[in-house]
Design a protein around this motif. Structure first.
Motif, PDB file in Angstrom:
ATOM      1  N   GLU A 111       0.835  -1.204   0.000  1.00 47.39           N
ATOM      2  CA  GLU A 111       0.000   0.000   0.000  1.00 47.39           C
ATOM      3  C   GLU A 111       0.871   1.256   0.000  1.00 47.39           C
ATOM      4  O   GLU A 111       0.645   2.184  -0.778  1.00 47.39           O
ATOM      5  CB  GLU A 111      -0.912  -0.013   1.222  1.00 47.39           C
ATOM      6  N   PHE A 112       1.884   1.295   0.870  1.00 47.08           N
ATOM      7  CA  PHE A 112       2.769   2.460   0.913  1.00 47.08           C
ATOM      8  C   PHE A 112       3.502   2.648  -0.417  1.00 47.08           C
ATOM      9  O   PHE A 112       3.620   3.763  -0.928  1.00 47.08           O
ATOM     10  CB  PHE A 112       3.801   2.295   2.034  1.00 47.08           C
ATOM     11  N   TRP A 113       4.024   1.560  -0.959  1.00 44.72           N
ATOM     12  CA  TRP A 113       4.797   1.625  -2.206  1.00 44.72           C
ATOM     13  C   TRP A 113       3.942   2.181  -3.339  1.00 44.72           C
ATOM     14  O   TRP A 113       4.368   3.076  -4.083  1.00 44.72           O
ATOM     15  CB  TRP A 113       5.323   0.229  -2.549  1.00 44.72           C
ATOM     16  N   GLU A 114       2.745   1.655  -3.482  1.00 43.15           N
ATOM     17  CA  GLU A 114       1.899   2.040  -4.606  1.00 43.15           C
ATOM     18  C   GLU A 114       1.301   3.432  -4.417  1.00 43.15           C
ATOM     19  O   GLU A 114       1.097   4.166  -5.393  1.00 43.15           O
ATOM     20  CB  GLU A 114       0.839   0.972  -4.827  1.00 43.15           C
ATOM     21  N   GLU A 115       1.062   3.835  -3.161  1.00 39.70           N
ATOM     22  CA  GLU A 115       0.606   5.202  -2.912  1.00 39.70           C
ATOM     23  C   GLU A 115       1.682   6.208  -3.298  1.00 39.70           C
ATOM     24  O   GLU A 115       1.400   7.249  -3.901  1.00 39.70           O
ATOM     25  CB  GLU A 115       0.236   5.386  -1.433  1.00 39.70           C
ATOM     26  N   TYR A 116       2.933   5.889  -2.975  1.00 37.66           N
ATOM     27  CA  TYR A 116       4.024   6.794  -3.329  1.00 37.66           C
ATOM     28  C   TYR A 116       4.159   6.898  -4.842  1.00 37.66           C
ATOM     29  O   TYR A 116       4.342   7.990  -5.388  1.00 37.66           O
ATOM     30  CB  TYR A 116       5.344   6.319  -2.710  1.00 37.66           C
ATOM     31  N   ALA A 118       1.824   6.450  -7.092  1.00 37.55           N
ATOM     32  CA  ALA A 118       0.697   7.206  -7.639  1.00 37.55           C
ATOM     33  C   ALA A 118       0.908   8.707  -7.432  1.00 37.55           C
ATOM     34  O   ALA A 118       0.605   9.523  -8.312  1.00 37.55           O
ATOM     35  CB  ALA A 118      -0.601   6.758  -6.977  1.00 37.55           C
ATOM     36  N   GLU A 119       1.453   9.068  -6.288  1.00 34.48           N
ATOM     37  CA  GLU A 119       1.693  10.484  -5.995  1.00 34.48           C
ATOM     38  C   GLU A 119       2.779  11.055  -6.902  1.00 34.48           C
ATOM     39  O   GLU A 119       2.644  12.149  -7.453  1.00 34.48           O
ATOM     40  CB  GLU A 119       2.103  10.630  -4.527  1.00 34.48           C
ATOM     41  N   GLU A 120       3.870  10.297  -7.075  1.00 33.92           N
ATOM     42  CA  GLU A 120       4.987  10.795  -7.868  1.00 33.92           C
ATOM     43  C   GLU A 120       4.695  10.805  -9.372  1.00 33.92           C
ATOM     44  O   GLU A 120       5.217  11.651 -10.103  1.00 33.92           O
ATOM     45  CB  GLU A 120       6.236   9.946  -7.603  1.00 33.92           C
ATOM     46  N   LEU A 121       3.887   9.871  -9.830  1.00 34.43           N
ATOM     47  CA  LEU A 121       3.612   9.758 -11.257  1.00 34.43           C
ATOM     48  C   LEU A 121       2.337  10.477 -11.668  1.00 34.43           C
ATOM     49  O   LEU A 121       1.970  10.479 -12.841  1.00 34.43           O
ATOM     50  CB  LEU A 121       3.527   8.287 -11.656  1.00 34.43           C
ATOM     51  N   GLY A 122       1.648  11.087 -10.707  1.00 36.41           N
ATOM     52  CA  GLY A 122       0.435  11.831 -11.013  1.00 36.41           C
ATOM     53  C   GLY A 122       0.759  13.191 -11.616  1.00 36.41           C
ATOM     54  O   GLY A 122       1.926  13.531 -11.864  1.00 36.41           O
ATOM     55  N   PRO A 123      -0.282  14.004 -11.866  1.00 37.49           N
ATOM     56  CA  PRO A 123      -0.060  15.346 -12.445  1.00 37.49           C
ATOM     57  C   PRO A 123       0.880  16.167 -11.573  1.00 37.49           C
ATOM     58  O   PRO A 123       0.761  16.184 -10.349  1.00 37.49           O
ATOM     59  CB  PRO A 123      -1.471  15.951 -12.461  1.00 37.49           C
ATOM     60  N   ALA A 124       1.841  16.829 -12.210  1.00 40.10           N
ATOM     61  CA  ALA A 124       2.815  17.634 -11.468  1.00 40.10           C
ATOM     62  C   ALA A 124       2.138  18.859 -10.878  1.00 40.10           C
ATOM     63  O   ALA A 124       1.294  19.498 -11.512  1.00 40.10           O
ATOM     64  CB  ALA A 124       3.954  18.047 -12.388  1.00 40.10           C
ATOM     65  N   TYR A 143      11.420   9.799 -10.381  1.00 37.72           N
ATOM     66  CA  TYR A 143      10.853   8.642  -9.681  1.00 37.72           C
ATOM     67  C   TYR A 143      11.515   7.359 -10.155  1.00 37.72           C
ATOM     68  O   TYR A 143      11.890   6.508  -9.347  1.00 37.72           O
ATOM     69  CB  TYR A 143       9.340   8.576  -9.914  1.00 37.72           C
ATOM     70  N   GLU A 144      11.680   7.230 -11.463  1.00 36.81           N
ATOM     71  CA  GLU A 144      12.269   6.005 -12.005  1.00 36.81           C
ATOM     72  C   GLU A 144      13.699   5.816 -11.500  1.00 36.81           C
ATOM     73  O   GLU A 144      14.116   4.698 -11.171  1.00 36.81           O
ATOM     74  CB  GLU A 144      12.252   6.042 -13.535  1.00 36.81           C
ATOM     75  N   GLU A 145      14.468   6.903 -11.441  1.00 31.95           N
ATOM     76  CA  GLU A 145      15.834   6.814 -10.927  1.00 31.95           C
ATOM     77  C   GLU A 145      15.842   6.469  -9.438  1.00 31.95           C
ATOM     78  O   GLU A 145      16.692   5.700  -8.973  1.00 31.95           O
ATOM     79  CB  GLU A 145      16.566   8.142 -11.151  1.00 31.95           C
ATOM     80  N   THR A 146      14.889   7.015  -8.713  1.00 39.19           N
ATOM     81  CA  THR A 146      14.858   6.802  -7.264  1.00 39.19           C
ATOM     82  C   THR A 146      14.604   5.349  -6.909  1.00 39.19           C
ATOM     83  O   THR A 146      15.282   4.788  -6.035  1.00 39.19           O
ATOM     84  CB  THR A 146      13.768   7.681  -6.612  1.00 39.19           C
ATOM     85  N   VAL A 147      13.658   4.700  -7.554  1.00 44.72           N
ATOM     86  CA  VAL A 147      13.244   3.356  -7.127  1.00 44.72           C
ATOM     87  C   VAL A 147      13.878   2.233  -7.949  1.00 44.72           C
ATOM     88  O   VAL A 147      13.642   1.055  -7.653  1.00 44.72           O
ATOM     89  CB  VAL A 147      11.705   3.206  -7.158  1.00 44.72           C
ATOM     90  N   ALA A 148      14.677   2.556  -8.972  1.00 47.27           N
ATOM     91  CA  ALA A 148      15.325   1.503  -9.761  1.00 47.27           C
ATOM     92  C   ALA A 148      16.152   0.597  -8.832  1.00 47.27           C
ATOM     93  O   ALA A 148      16.730   1.068  -7.858  1.00 47.27           O
ATOM     94  CB  ALA A 148      16.231   2.138 -10.817  1.00 47.27           C
ATOM     95  N   PRO A 149      16.135  -0.728  -9.088  1.00 44.86           N
ATOM     96  CA  PRO A 149      15.704  -1.450 -10.293  1.00 44.86           C
ATOM     97  C   PRO A 149      14.223  -1.822 -10.316  1.00 44.86           C
ATOM     98  O   PRO A 149      13.839  -2.703 -11.087  1.00 44.86           O
ATOM     99  CB  PRO A 149      16.557  -2.719 -10.216  1.00 44.86           C
ATOM    100  N   TYR A 150      13.406  -1.164  -9.510  1.00 44.26           N
ATOM    101  CA  TYR A 150      11.986  -1.511  -9.448  1.00 44.26           C
ATOM    102  C   TYR A 150      11.166  -0.435 -10.137  1.00 44.26           C
ATOM    103  O   TYR A 150      11.692   0.532 -10.685  1.00 44.26           O
ATOM    104  CB  TYR A 150      11.571  -1.714  -7.996  1.00 44.26           C
ATOM    105  N   GLY A 151       9.858  -0.622 -10.130  1.00 43.57           N
ATOM    106  CA  GLY A 151       8.955   0.320 -10.776  1.00 43.57           C
ATOM    107  C   GLY A 151       7.743   0.577  -9.918  1.00 43.57           C
ATOM    108  O   GLY A 151       7.756   0.310  -8.708  1.00 43.57           O
ATOM    109  N   PRO A 152       6.653   1.087 -10.503  1.00 41.69           N
ATOM    110  CA  PRO A 152       5.470   1.460  -9.718  1.00 41.69           C
ATOM    111  C   PRO A 152       4.784   0.284  -9.027  1.00 41.69           C
ATOM    112  O   PRO A 152       4.118   0.469  -8.020  1.00 41.69           O
ATOM    113  CB  PRO A 152       4.542   2.090 -10.762  1.00 41.69           C
TER     114      PRO A 152
END
Length: 299
Positions: A111-116, A118-124, A143-152
């Motif tokens: 839940e925490f991972w996916e909420e973050y 959604a927030e980061e990939l939503g409208p700026a 966001y992609e650089e921050t969580v690599a090697p993972y994704g949303p």
């Protein structure tokens, strides 16, 4: 929150803890009430913890560790020297907490991972001060650089790792290092908390350190229980807003460390987004791989 019978009230009449089989130094009991909340008959809520009045010294943890077997009290270091004071000043809220066993660790982290995400990939959103921040510190990682090697999508729980020490022995080792002068705890005091297991300690005292991330710390304690099982962690120290864990089974490969770092990111995003390592990969390499201590701080 469901609790065990609380032996701490006995210390009001028996400060040395002899009735509980303890030999305690001078200390104080801490409850959730304000100083002015004493009832007309002089009574107060049941205490949540006891802590020594004097600084902790190496060996203090090991001396009180048997209290878990004899009285159901688990050792903890608390910092009484921070800007927010000691535990009596921390606005403990045990009545606001649920029970850790009512939550599933993976569901909480997902839940925490996916909420973050959604927030980061939503409208700026337009932040007027962002230009000044970028000028001072440079462009933040995407966001992609921050969580690599993972994704949303939540990557799942990390596999358990092999212990290189007994969890309780590792906890005593880390407690001794924190009690020594030169640790980041300003005024460590040895404490005792009535709790079923070390992972439940934050919920047992109603600790509100992660309030800006999660109001019910029992949900985070469910994750701590899972880390107890998979990585041999123990809750060793609390400050007003920081949690310190000992780790008996630290990850020993990059893949293991990155998988655990993903859990840390969901558990406490501030460790990365406001820490000295702005990507999950850098954090994994420096703060997780082969590390016997995990520390978490919430803004």
């Amino acid at each position: 929150m469901a609790t065990l019978p609380n032996p701490l009230p006995k210390l009001a009449a028996d400060p040395g803890g002899r009735e509980l089989g303890l030999e305690l130094p001078p200390g104080r009991l801490v409850d959730a009430a304000e100083p002015a909340d004493t009832a007309d008959d002089g009574t107060r809520p049941e205490p949540l913890l006891w802590h020594a009045e004097g600084p902790a010294a190496p060996g203090a943890w090991s001396a009180l560790a048997p209290a878990g077997r004899t009285s159901g009290l688990l050792p903890l270091l608390v910092d009484a020297g921070g800007e927010q004071g000691g535990p009596a000043d921390w606005q403990l809220m045990p009545d606001e907490m649920s029970y850790p066993g009512d939550h599933d660790a993976e569901e909480v982290l997902a839940e925490f991972w996916e909420e973050y995400a959604a927030e980061e990939l939503g409208p700026a959103e337009d932040h007027p001060a962002m230009a000044a921040v970028v000028e001072l510190f440079g462009e933040p990682a995407t966001y992609e650089e921050t969580v690599a090697p993972y994704g949303p999508e939540w990557p799942g729980l990390a596999p358990a790792t092999t212990a290189d020490a007994d969890p309780d022995a590792r906890a005593a080792e880390i407690a001794d290092s924190l009690a020594d002068s030169g640790s980041w705890l300003k005024d460590p005091r040895i404490a005792l908390v009535p709790a079923r297991r070390s992972a439940d300690i934050p919920a047992a005292i109603g600790w509100a350190g992660p309030l800006n991330h999660e109001g019910d710390v029992a949900r985070l304690c469910a994750v701590l229980r899972s880390w107890e099982d998979r990585f041999g962690i123990r809750v060793v120290a609390l400050t007003f807003d920081q949690l310190v864990l000992s780790v008996a089974a630290p990850p020993t490969t990059t893949a293991e460390a990155e998988a655990v770092a993903a859990e840390h990111f969901a558990f406490c995003p501030d460790n990365i987004t406001q820490g000295s390592h702005e990507t999950l990969r850098a954090y994994a390499a420096r703060e997780v791989l082969d590390q016997k201590v995990w520390s978490f701080w919430w803004d």
